[in-house]
Write a protein that holds these residues in place. Structure first.
Motif, mmCIF file in Angstrom:
data_model
loop_
_atom_site.group_PDB
_atom_site.id
_atom_site.type_symbol
_atom_site.label_atom_id
_atom_site.label_comp_id
_atom_site.label_asym_id
_atom_site.label_seq_id
_atom_site.Cartn_x
_atom_site.Cartn_y
_atom_site.Cartn_z
ATOM 1 N N LEU A 1 44.556 43.294 31.467
ATOM 2 C CA LEU A 1 44.190 42.469 30.315
ATOM 3 C C LEU A 1 44.959 41.156 30.198
ATOM 4 O O LEU A 1 44.477 40.225 29.562
ATOM 5 N N CYS A 2 46.158 41.083 30.762
ATOM 6 C CA CYS A 2 46.996 39.917 30.472
ATOM 7 C C CYS A 2 47.045 38.886 31.589
ATOM 8 O O CYS A 2 47.509 37.772 31.370
ATOM 9 N N ALA A 3 46.643 39.250 32.811
ATOM 10 C CA ALA A 3 46.570 38.325 33.953
ATOM 11 C C ALA A 3 47.921 37.951 34.551
ATOM 12 O O ALA A 3 47.982 37.123 35.456
ATOM 13 N N THR A 4 49.001 38.565 34.082
ATOM 14 C CA THR A 4 50.321 38.238 34.631
ATOM 15 C C THR A 4 50.413 38.574 36.116
ATOM 16 O O THR A 4 51.114 37.908 36.872
ATOM 17 N N CYS A 5 49.706 39.618 36.555
ATOM 18 C CA CYS A 5 49.829 40.099 37.928
ATOM 19 C C CYS A 5 48.768 39.524 38.863
ATOM 20 O O CYS A 5 48.511 40.077 39.931
ATOM 21 N N LYS A 6 48.160 38.415 38.504
ATOM 22 C CA LYS A 6 47.091 37.825 39.322
ATOM 23 C C LYS A 6 47.646 37.360 40.670
ATOM 24 O O LYS A 6 48.666 36.665 40.729
ATOM 25 N N VAL A 7 46.990 37.756 41.747
ATOM 26 C CA VAL A 7 47.403 37.370 43.103
ATOM 27 C C VAL A 7 46.170 36.899 43.874
ATOM 28 O O VAL A 7 45.028 37.161 43.485
ATOM 29 N N GLN A 8 46.433 36.223 44.993
ATOM 30 C CA GLN A 8 45.371 35.731 45.858
ATOM 31 C C GLN A 8 45.206 36.676 47.043
ATOM 32 O O GLN A 8 46.186 37.001 47.726
ATOM 33 N N VAL A 9 44.003 37.147 47.289
ATOM 34 C CA VAL A 9 43.716 37.947 48.480
ATOM 35 C C VAL A 9 43.375 36.981 49.607
ATOM 36 O O VAL A 9 42.316 36.334 49.587
ATOM 37 N N ALA A 10 44.284 36.865 50.575
ATOM 38 C CA ALA A 10 44.082 35.934 51.687
ATOM 39 C C ALA A 10 43.229 36.549 52.783
ATOM 40 O O ALA A 10 42.552 35.837 53.530
ATOM 41 N N ASP A 11 43.248 37.876 52.871
ATOM 42 C CA ASP A 11 42.448 38.554 53.884
ATOM 43 C C ASP A 11 42.202 39.985 53.440
ATOM 44 O O ASP A 11 43.103 40.642 52.922
ATOM 45 N N GLY A 12 40.970 40.469 53.641
ATOM 46 C CA GLY A 12 40.644 41.842 53.291
ATOM 47 C C GLY A 12 39.778 41.926 52.052
ATOM 48 O O GLY A 12 39.452 40.906 51.411
ATOM 49 N N HIS B 1 37.986 45.754 42.316
ATOM 50 C CA HIS B 1 38.716 45.155 41.198
ATOM 51 C C HIS B 1 39.069 46.131 40.091
ATOM 52 O O HIS B 1 39.861 45.793 39.202
ATOM 53 N N GLY B 2 38.507 47.316 40.100
ATOM 54 C CA GLY B 2 38.863 48.303 39.092
ATOM 55 C C GLY B 2 38.495 47.859 37.693
ATOM 56 O O GLY B 2 37.422 47.295 37.470
ATOM 57 N N GLU B 3 39.404 48.077 36.721
ATOM 58 C CA GLU B 3 39.115 47.810 35.316
ATOM 59 C C GLU B 3 39.622 46.443 34.848
ATOM 60 O O GLU B 3 39.916 46.251 33.674
ATOM 61 N N ALA B 4 39.702 45.499 35.765
ATOM 62 C CA ALA B 4 40.168 44.157 35.389
ATOM 63 C C ALA B 4 39.230 43.534 34.367
ATOM 64 O O ALA B 4 38.011 43.502 34.546
#
Length: 351
Positions: free
Chosen positions: A41-52, A56-59
């Motif tokens: 819910l808060c987006a603090t853990c947002k990361v970029q998937v560079a490969d693979g 997304h689950g319950e985002a």
């Protein structure tokens, strides 16, 4: 089935199980990824998937918008692998962080005490000792489909093999109601941890100010006991607020610590204590007590804040008015799903 997860810019590759979140895999490997709500819910853990590829689950669609998903971003607390992965994350190195791996622990509840009319102290003797930094928290698994709840560790790391949790009852809250009404000494429980990036920046070697309210005393208590035990020689101040004297727990213990340690100062504050009670301490809120105690000048300190969101907001404002700014103010980061919308202050970027 498992996959390889490579975390950049560290260049470190770890194993991640099918159905395991990126965040959980990283934390269990001792790699800290920024996070807060753990509910997507808060987006603090947002990361970029560079490969693979990821699921997304319950985002939340607000925390992770459709165009961000198209750009290859994901929330580490929800995203699960569908192939080997390479992610790019913002990882700040901290000289005071121990980067301890998250583990599962089992133990037995040895005692439960009523600390205040709304707060229970729960002591758990673990089958194997947990290593943690003072200020961190654990997830406590509760029975009957309740799930896990996050609680700060109130005991210091030196309390070998036993952890203390201070749990305030939340009206209507399944987890805290279970602890207050049904949990008994002798009960077997499971905890997972340690979690969190909330700890004293000891290497700075500057005076320390703790501002706490309610059961937010847990982390500061652990941190203060740890600092005093290891002979930290800079000034340490605790400003702790409650509504009334019967809610002011560990009051006598902190008075005794102030007598024993010349560098420790304890400032209790009561906001709604009856006038006829005989209370001679400060009457008002935590931020007001701190302003008086420091004559509105907090320069040269590092401040650690734990408590309800409104208290945190008021304390941040007061500290900034007293010339202490973002780089020296730290707040406890774990939050519940219900609190997730309140993680950001308009005055302050959560650390």
């Amino acid at each position: 089935m498992s996959y390889a997860l490579t975390i950049e810019p560290l260049g470190q590759t770890i194993e991640i199980e099918e159905g395991q979140t990126i965040l959980d895999a990283a934390l269990r490997a001792g790699i800290y990824l920024p996070h807060a709500c753990c509910h997507g819910l808060c987006a603090t853990c947002k990361v970029q998937v560079a490969d693979g590829e990821v699921e997304h689950g319950e985002a939340s669609s607000f925390a992770l918008m459709d165009f961000e998903r198209d750009e290859g971003k994901c929330l580490a607390c929800c995203a699960m692998p569908q192939s080997d992965l390479v992610i790019e994350a913002e990882i700040d190195e901290d000289p005071d962080a121990e980067n301890l791996p998250v583990r599962d622990f089992e133990g037995v509840v040895t005692r439960i005490e009523t600390l205040t009319p709304t707060i229970k102290g729960v002591w758990i003797r673990l089958d194997a000792p947990i290593r943690f930094q003072a200020g961190q928290y654990v997830n406590l698994e509760l029975p009957g489909g309740i799930g896990s709840r996050a609680f700060s560790i109130a005991s210091p790391p030196s309390a070998n093999g036993e952890v203390e949790l201070n749990i305030r009852i939340v009206p209507g809250g399944q987890g805290t109601t279970y602890v207050h009404e049904k949990m008994r000494a002798g009960e077997r429980v499971r905890i997972t941890g340690p979690y969190g990036r909330f700890f004293v920046k000891k290497s700075a070697h500057v005076p320390v100010l703790f501002m706490a309210g309610g059961s937010g005393l847990s982390s500061p208590r652990s941190m203060i006991l740890d600092l005093l035990a290891e002979g930290f020689d800079r000034p340490i101040t605790l400003v702790y607020g409650q509504r009334s004297r019967d809610e002011l727990y560990y009051h006598d213990d902190f008075l005794a610590l102030a007598e024993q340690h010349p560098n420790f100062r304890y400032v209790p504050a009561l906001s709604h204590e009856p006038e006829a009670s005989g209370w001679t301490g400060f009457r008002g809120f935590v931020h007001e007590a701190a302003k008086v105690a420091f004559d509105n000048d907090f320069r040269g300190h590092k401040a650690y804040l734990c408590g309800p969101p409104l208290m945190i907001e008021a304390c941040i404002s007061t500290l900034m008015q007293g010339r202490l700014f973002e780089r020296d103010i730290y707040t406890e980061k774990f939050i519940s799903a219900a609190d997730a919308q309140q993680v950001r202050s308009p005055l302050f970027k959560a650390l």
